[in-house]
Design an enzyme around this catalytic site. Structure first.
Site, PDB file in Angstrom:
ATOM      1  N   SER A   1       0.797  -1.202   0.052  1.00  0.00           N
ATOM      2  CA  SER A   1      -0.078   0.193  -0.099  1.00  0.00           C
ATOM      3  C   SER A   1       1.039   1.180  -0.108  1.00  0.00           C
ATOM      4  CB  SER A   1      -1.063   0.001   1.128  1.00  0.00           C
ATOM      5  OG  SER A   1      -1.788   0.994   1.153  1.00  0.00           O
ATOM      6  N   THR A   2       0.736   2.118   1.110  1.00  0.00           N
ATOM      7  CA  THR A   2       1.627   3.231   0.907  1.00  0.00           C
ATOM      8  C   THR A   2       3.215   3.218   1.012  1.00  0.00           C
ATOM      9  OG1 THR A   2      -0.145   4.477   2.474  1.00  0.00           O
ATOM     10  CG2 THR A   2       1.718   5.632   2.464  1.00  0.00           C
TER      11      THR A   2
ATOM     12  N   HIS B   1      -2.527  -0.851  -3.495  1.00  0.00           N
ATOM     13  CA  HIS B   1      -3.609  -0.053  -3.257  1.00  0.00           C
ATOM     14  C   HIS B   1      -3.495   1.107  -4.040  1.00  0.00           C
ATOM     15  CE1 HIS B   1      -4.337  -1.851   0.895  1.00  0.00           C
ATOM     16  NE2 HIS B   1      -4.677  -2.703   0.316  1.00  0.00           N
TER      17      HIS B   1
ATOM     18  N   MET C   1      -0.079   1.006   4.987  1.00  0.00           N
ATOM     19  CA  MET C   1      -0.754   1.295   6.485  1.00  0.00           C
ATOM     20  C   MET C   1      -1.875   0.263   6.673  1.00  0.00           C
ATOM     21  SD  MET C   1      -2.830   4.597   7.751  1.00  0.00           S
ATOM     22  CE  MET C   1      -3.696   4.932   9.425  1.00  0.00           C
TER      23      MET C   1
ATOM     24  N   ASP D   1      -4.421  -4.768   6.067  1.00  0.00           N
ATOM     25  CA  ASP D   1      -4.684  -5.678   4.895  1.00  0.00           C
ATOM     26  C   ASP D   1      -3.687  -6.772   4.387  1.00  0.00           C
ATOM     27  OD1 ASP D   1      -6.098  -6.622   2.526  1.00  0.00           O
ATOM     28  OD2 ASP D   1      -5.457  -4.809   1.275  1.00  0.00           O
TER      29      ASP D   1
END
Length: 348
Positions: free
Chosen positions: A167-168, A193, A286, A289
């Site tokens: 993600s991030t 993401h 973050m 998930d």
């Protein structure tokens, strides 16, 4: 950080500035301390207001967002979220911004993307980047060549799968991993993401930088050696098989952990479909998930890897996976490719 997260909104559209301010004003723990119509005004407000996070439009007059971002990262590093239109040009510029130091990207509100949904996503992204490890990017120098495949590589990689979730900070981390993958690597499936439309440009960029083929996945695509499939934005991706053939299913469905695509959806399908023939990798991001799905993969016999805290931009997803007991090995970003290749060479 007990106080509110201080946000500066930089956008040449007065409507967008108003919409973002209104959406965030209803969010606990976040305070819009100012807005700016262009980078010149933003520069002065960053110095005087000292925001924790900046949202930045990349298509502006006087000075474009990319140029401003590069200056900002050089002289006043601060977490930046890029705001972009859902056009091909906008997507490509957003990816360039992520390479230049931005941490997240969000699309501008459209008829199909309500202000309410946008407000929730923007708030989540602000919380994600407010505490990031900006030094992590400097700890991960770009690779110079693909990792050499072990001599035993081809003998043991039949029906093997590598599944990656991030993600991030993941766009640059995934790039670093794929650039070092050899051409004969087992098939790779990836969830990053990212909003719809942006994944197309991201896959094209990765394809241009890697020795393997990288493409945005389409429903029914085969998972084959020397190729990575990236889940399309706003759709879940699952691994399936028909006889000896692996393929992906692309489908809609409820968000999982506020995400679609979700890493857990992919990892759980890999645990059921590939079992001990899989390697799972969870990277910077973050939230939680992927943590439950990675544990299911490990319980099904897969080998699993988590990116270490020092090289993560956000040590959220790997941390949760480690806490659940779903991780076999914790390694820095630069060692992920080598570790994954060693694991796929192990007999199932």
């Amino acid at each position: 950080m007990d106080r509110d997260i201080r946000v500066l909104i930089v956008d040449d559209s007065a409507v967008v500035r108003k919409v973002f301010t209104a959406a965030l004003s209803r969010t606990r723990g976040i305070a819009v301390v100012g807005t700016a119509p262009d980078p010149y005004v933003a520069r002065d407000k960053i110095v005087t207001l000292r925001p924790d996070v900046v949202t930045l439009d990349i298509e502006m007059p006087r000075m474009d967002g990319i140029t401003f971002l590069k200056k900002l990262m050089k002289h006043y590093p601060i977490p930046v979220i890029i705001v972009s239109s859902l056009t091909q040009k906008g997507s490509q510029m957003a990816l360039e911004a992520l390479s230049a130091g931005a941490l997240e990207v969000i699309s501008k509100p459209t008829a199909a993307y309500s202000v309410g949904d946008m407000g929730l996503q923007l708030a989540d992204k602000i919380r994600a980047v407010a505490h990031v490890n900006l030094k992590a990017r400097n700890l991960n120098p770009p690779p110079t060549s693909a990792a050499p495949a072990p001599a035993s590589f081809l003998a043991h990689t039949t029906n093997k799968i590598i599944a990656i979730g991030a993600s991030t900070g993941g766009t640059e981390a995934i790039r670093a991993v794929l650039e070092t993958m050899p051409p004969n690597v087992p098939g790779i499936v990836i969830v990053q993401h990212m909003p719809a439309k942006f994944t197309t440009s991201f896959a094209e960029r990765l394809n241009s930088l890697s020795q393997i083929r990288v493409k945005e996945a389409a429903d029914g695509d085969s998972v084959v050696n020397g190729q990575a499939l990236l889940a399309p934005g706003n759709y879940h991706m699952l691994l399936r098989h028909s006889g000896a053939r692996y393929y992906v299913e692309i489908k809609s469905g409820p968000m999982v952990h506020h995400q679609r695509p979700a890493v857990d959806v992919l990892f759980r399908s890999v645990s059921k479909t590939a079992g001990a023939n899989a390697v799972g990798i969870i990277m910077t991001g973050m939230g939680a998930d992927g943590a439950a799905g990675l544990l299911e993969m490990k319980q099904a016999g897969a080998r699993t890897i988590a990116q270490n805290e020092e090289s993560c931009v956000v040590f959220g997803m790997p941390k949760e996976a480690i806490k659940k007991g779903g991780v076999d090995k914790i390694v820095p970003l630069r060692e992920i490719t080598r570790s994954a290749l060693a694991m796929v060479c192990m007999p199932a």
